[in-house]
Design a protein around this motif. Structure first.
Motif, PDB file in Angstrom:
ATOM      1  N   THR A 116      58.466  29.982  -7.626  1.00 12.81           N
ATOM      2  CA  THR A 116      58.715  29.048  -6.527  1.00 12.81           C
ATOM      3  C   THR A 116      60.009  28.278  -6.755  1.00 12.81           C
ATOM      4  OG1 THR A 116      56.341  28.809  -6.070  1.00 12.81           O
ATOM      5  CG2 THR A 116      57.802  27.053  -5.280  1.00 12.81           C
ATOM      6  N   LEU A 117      60.199  27.742  -7.961  1.00 15.73           N
ATOM      7  CA  LEU A 117      61.410  26.973  -8.242  1.00 15.73           C
ATOM      8  C   LEU A 117      62.656  27.840  -8.152  1.00 15.73           C
ATOM      9  CD1 LEU A 117      60.361  24.609 -11.157  1.00 15.73           C
ATOM     10  CD2 LEU A 117      61.027  23.958  -8.854  1.00 15.73           C
ATOM     11  N   LYS A 161      54.689  28.862 -10.437  1.00 20.14           N
ATOM     12  CA  LYS A 161      55.586  27.702 -10.456  1.00 20.14           C
ATOM     13  C   LYS A 161      57.045  28.119 -10.633  1.00 20.14           C
ATOM     14  CE  LYS A 161      53.644  25.722 -14.047  1.00 20.14           C
ATOM     15  NZ  LYS A 161      52.709  26.819 -14.419  1.00 20.14           N
ATOM     16  N   THR A 162      57.323  28.969 -11.633  1.00 25.16           N
ATOM     17  CA  THR A 162      58.701  29.370 -11.911  1.00 25.16           C
ATOM     18  C   THR A 162      59.288  30.161 -10.751  1.00 25.16           C
ATOM     19  OG1 THR A 162      58.390  29.354 -14.317  1.00 25.16           O
ATOM     20  CG2 THR A 162      60.160  30.740 -13.450  1.00 25.16           C
ATOM     21  N   LEU A 209      54.880  20.422  -9.210  1.00 24.50           N
ATOM     22  CA  LEU A 209      54.219  21.718  -9.053  1.00 24.50           C
ATOM     23  C   LEU A 209      53.356  21.900 -10.290  1.00 24.50           C
ATOM     24  CD1 LEU A 209      57.173  23.984  -7.828  1.00 24.50           C
ATOM     25  CD2 LEU A 209      55.425  22.855  -6.435  1.00 24.50           C
ATOM     26  N   VAL A 210      52.044  21.825 -10.118  1.00 21.24           N
ATOM     27  CA  VAL A 210      51.127  21.755 -11.249  1.00 21.24           C
ATOM     28  C   VAL A 210      50.202  22.960 -11.236  1.00 21.24           C
ATOM     29  CG1 VAL A 210      49.339  20.373 -12.374  1.00 21.24           C
ATOM     30  CG2 VAL A 210      51.223  19.235 -11.180  1.00 21.24           C
ATOM     31  N   GLY A 211      50.113  23.636 -12.369  1.00 19.23           N
ATOM     32  CA  GLY A 211      49.216  24.778 -12.480  1.00 19.23           C
ATOM     33  C   GLY A 211      49.417  25.489 -13.794  1.00 19.23           C
ATOM     34  N   LEU A 266      48.819  24.525  -7.822  1.00 20.56           N
ATOM     35  CA  LEU A 266      49.055  25.957  -7.602  1.00 20.56           C
ATOM     36  C   LEU A 266      48.093  26.782  -8.447  1.00 20.56           C
ATOM     37  CD1 LEU A 266      52.961  26.288  -7.683  1.00 20.56           C
ATOM     38  CD2 LEU A 266      51.483  26.162  -5.691  1.00 20.56           C
ATOM     39  N   ASP A 271      61.991  23.175 -14.373  1.00 22.22           N
ATOM     40  CA  ASP A 271      60.905  24.107 -14.661  1.00 22.22           C
ATOM     41  C   ASP A 271      60.325  23.815 -16.048  1.00 22.22           C
ATOM     42  OD1 ASP A 271      59.108  26.153 -14.538  1.00 22.22           O
ATOM     43  OD2 ASP A 271      60.578  27.776 -14.695  1.00 22.22           O
ATOM     44  N   GLU A 272      59.178  23.161 -16.076  1.00 22.47           N
ATOM     45  CA  GLU A 272      58.459  22.816 -17.307  1.00 22.47           C
ATOM     46  C   GLU A 272      59.400  22.256 -18.375  1.00 22.47           C
ATOM     47  OE1 GLU A 272      55.019  24.984 -18.531  1.00 22.47           O
ATOM     48  OE2 GLU A 272      55.309  26.486 -16.962  1.00 22.47           O
ATOM     49  N   SER A 310      57.945  21.163 -12.428  1.00 18.68           N
ATOM     50  CA  SER A 310      56.735  21.940 -12.679  1.00 18.68           C
ATOM     51  C   SER A 310      56.183  21.608 -14.058  1.00 18.68           C
ATOM     52  CB  SER A 310      57.025  23.443 -12.573  1.00 18.68           C
ATOM     53  OG  SER A 310      57.763  23.900 -13.693  1.00 18.68           O
ATOM     54  N   THR A 311      54.869  21.675 -14.182  1.00 15.96           N
ATOM     55  CA  THR A 311      54.225  21.456 -15.472  1.00 15.96           C
ATOM     56  C   THR A 311      52.861  22.123 -15.492  1.00 15.96           C
ATOM     57  OG1 THR A 311      53.498  19.790 -17.090  1.00 15.96           O
ATOM     58  CG2 THR A 311      53.190  19.248 -14.775  1.00 15.96           C
TER      59      THR A 311
END
Length: 310
Positions: free
Chosen positions: A47-48, A44-45, A36-38, A208, A161-162, A192-193
């Protein structure tokens, strides 16, 4: 794509008048490393957290296998692990005490614990620090301990998450080595990142922006989808050069990348005309050359297209 372990169908989450995530849909295959990139604020957070069953969606659903995360998240939780940006380590417990505590939480059989600890120590290189208080660890070591705690019950689905945010380069590399090794062993990972240079690590990814999915595909396919060519240009007065380049008929988009410009043009054959126009405008060009598009180029292009269509 392998058979999906995770299916995401129209996930939406609103907080009052704010829509943090809107209509997000994608599938993740078993044993896939999915990104999940954005940027910050892309959703992102949120969503996770919905995928982990920590936050209920306003509408839509996600399924781990055939289990609904909106209706029955507790049934799926033994199959997954979620590592938030601020994972809940206990600073006054040692590395090993934290691992054993999470083993207790996940009901890991006592006969299997020592073997799992030793395996995680090998992955994380935390073995020499097993008796150090978690509060005394560096930021990178804390992240590796958090990841080890998330893996103690051998989940099928790993949600991160990141995990490399604010981590030093060596620890960042080590974290990715652990994730890749877990995926090679069959674990499915959704990570995610905000770092575009990490996006090429994924088998597939979702871009995203403002809570919406702009695209889902492999890194190579996304890069190949960019219309036109990218010219990389090195010059002084980079911001002024960007503004001047963006006014040229052949330049569809001009973006700053550090001390360089990336110019999107219809063809690399437009390079000489662009170079001549900028030199005539008084810019000293040290280099101008066609380059393959980066994922950041693709992301900038997709954002612009989405905003133009809005």
């Amino acid at each position: 794509m392998p058979d999906p372990l995770l299916r995401v169908d129209g996930l939406t989450r609103r907080f009052g008048d704010l829509t943090a995530v809107e209509g997000v849909s994608f599938e993740v295959g078993q044993g896939e490393l999915f990104g999940l990139v954005g940027p910050d604020g892309a959703g992102k957070t949120t969503t996770l957290r919905m995928l982990a069953g920590v936050l209920r969606p306003t509408t839509g659903d996600a399924f781990v296998g055939d289990v609904s995360m909106a209706r029955d998240p507790e049934r799926a939780k033994p199959r997954l692990a979620y590592m938030s940006q601020r994972f809940g380590l206990y600073a006054d417990l040692t590395v090993e005490e934290n691992l054993r505590f999470y083993a207790d939480l996940h009901l890991v059989p006592r006969a299997e614990r020592q073997a799992r600890l030793e395996r995680l120590y090998r992955f994380s290189n935390l073995g020499p620090f097993h008796d150090r208080l978690a509060g005394k660890l560096s930021g990178g070591m804390k992240q590796k301990l958090g990841l080890s705690c998330a893996l103690i019950h051998q989940p099928e689905l790993l949600l991160l998450d990141e995990p490399t945010f604010g981590v030093d380069p060596v620890s960042r590399r080590d974290l990715w080595l652990i994730v890749h090794e877990m995926v090679e062993q069959g674990v499915t990972a959704v990570v995610s990142t905000a770092y575009m240079d990490e996006a090429e690590r994924f088998d597939r990814l979702a871009l995203l922006h403002q809570g919406k999915v702009l695209a889902v595909d492999t890194p190579a396919a996304l890069q190949a989808s960019l219309p036109g060519e990218i010219l990389e240009l090195r010059t002084d007065r980079v911001r002024e050069a960007r503004d001047a380049a963006s006014r040229l008929p052949a330049v569809r988009r001009a973006a700053i990348f550090g001390d360089r410009l990336h110019l999107t043009v219809p063809s690399a054959a437009d390079g000489p005309a662009v170079e001549a126009a900028l030199r005539q405008a008084g810019f000293a060009l040290r280099e101008i050359r066609p380059i393959p598009p980066s994922l950041e180029d693709v992301f900038i292009e997709r954002i612009a297209a989405a905003e133009a269509a809005a």
